[in-house]
Design an enzyme around this catalytic site. Structure first.
Site, PDB file in Angstrom:
ATOM      1  CB  SER A   1      -0.929   0.018   1.219  1.00  0.00           C
ATOM      2  OG  SER A   1      -0.178   0.043   2.420  1.00  0.00           O
ATOM      3  N   GLY A   2       0.271   2.346  -0.400  1.00  0.00           N
ATOM      4  CA  GLY A   2       0.998   3.611  -0.443  1.00  0.00           C
ATOM      5  C   GLY A   2       0.067   4.703  -0.905  1.00  0.00           C
ATOM      6  N   GLY A   3       0.656   5.800  -1.419  1.00  0.00           N
ATOM      7  CA  GLY A   3      -0.156   6.911  -1.883  1.00  0.00           C
ATOM      8  C   GLY A   3      -1.043   6.539  -3.051  1.00  0.00           C
TER       9      GLY A   3
ATOM     10  CG  ASP B   1       6.195   7.137  -9.960  1.00  0.00           C
ATOM     11  OD1 ASP B   1       7.309   7.624  -9.661  1.00  0.00           O
ATOM     12  OD2 ASP B   1       5.471   6.558  -9.136  1.00  0.00           O
TER      13      ASP B   1
END
Length: 310
Positions: free
Chosen positions: A38-40, A167
């Site tokens: 999980s993350g932004g 990214d």
């Protein structure tokens, strides 16, 4: 405050893609498994397709995290930009042809009032390049060259479809540890490719170029090439070259390993301070270091647990 823009995609921008007006409920088609990360960007879970037991990855995105929306052609349906980009790249079984170097979206679902679920293929025997480098250390140049070439070819496909990833980094590249094949993942920071200047950026700061740090603007192709320079340094040295804004602006990487002059030359070219001085993707592929033979890669693969592709 989040810039929640809506982009209307012309039918030619998503040629061959049809919006799905009626979708079976997610639980009828897939089983959600354990949390993978999980993350932004949201959260990713393991999963399984009920019809045939296929192992999948399921990305969960909360509605309040979505910054850009896209209107699918010929419909009033608005979806997160990430889904629109993945559709254009060949998402969903039986739609547009994709690219072997880009993760394939199998399906997507809107969860009313909550957000979206995106179902991806889940290649077996894979780990992301960050973990791959962490476990094995700096990569031998022939292996780095092989990975780098595949990344560039996948990005060429993205650009041919009018998409910029924004990214590119080791965490967003999956490596098949049996074959050495790679796949680019996570288009959550992606956008439609344009020749004009961008003034928004949701990628990873330590991979961003000086013009973003100093002026909060950039062009898509030079941004991509700068991040490729950081990525190549990371592969051959075992870590990224810049940690602070001041280091990025200075743009003078310090090589911590014995790296060939040709490889150093390519890294310096990609990390040129002025965007117009950086190479194109095509020029990178024609650089002398990229033209070197990798016939001896089989010997190195035994050490790195990578077998040649068939």
């Amino acid at each position: 405050m989040l810039d929640k823009r809506i982009v209307d995609l012309r039918s030619d921008q998503l040629e061959g893609v049809r919006a799905k007006n009626v979708k079976e409920h997610f639980e009828k088609q897939y089983k959600m498994g354990s949390l993978l990360g999980s993350g932004g960007f949201g959260s990713v879970f393991s999963g399984q397709r009920i019809s045939d037991g296929l192992q999948v990855a399921i990305k969960q995105i909360s509605r309040d995290r979505i910054q850009q929306w896209a209107s699918l052609p010929g419909t009033a349906i608005k979806v997160p930009m990430e889904i629109a980009l993945l559709l254009r790249l060949g998402g969903e079984s039986g739609s547009l042809p994709g690219h072997r170097g880009i993760i394939r979206m199998l399906d997507w679902f809107e969860m009313q009032g909550q957000g979206y679920l995106i179902v991806f293929e889940k290649p077996q025997h894979c780990q992301d390049l960050f973990d791959f480098i962490t476990e094995r250390g700096a990569l031998e140049e022939p292996i780095a060259q092989r990975f780098f070439r595949q990344v560039i070819e996948a990005l060429q496909f993205c650009h041919s479809k009018g998409i910029v990833h924004r990214d590119i980094k080791d965490e967003n590249i999956l490596v098949d540890t049996r074959t050495g094949d790679i796949k680019i993942i996570d288009f959550g920071s992606g956008a439609l490719l344009k020749d004009s200047i961008y003034t928004d950026f949701e990628g990873t700061r330590v991979y961003s170029p000086p013009e973003w740090i100093l002026q909060q603007c950039y062009s898509a192709r030079p941004l991509t090439v700068w991040s490729l320079g950081v990525l190549l340094f990371d592969m051959v040295c075992g870590d990224i070259p810049f940690e602070r804004d001041a280091d990025i602006v200075q743009g003078a990487p310090s090589f911590t390993k014995r790296i060939s002059k040709e490889c150093q030359s390519l890294i310096h070219w990609c990390l040129a301070y002025r965007p117009e001085d950086r190479p194109s993707l095509e020029q990178i592929l024609q650089h002398p270091w990229m033209m070197e033979s990798t016939d001896d890669i089989g010997d190195l693969q035994a050490e790195s647990n990578i077998k040649p592709s068939l």
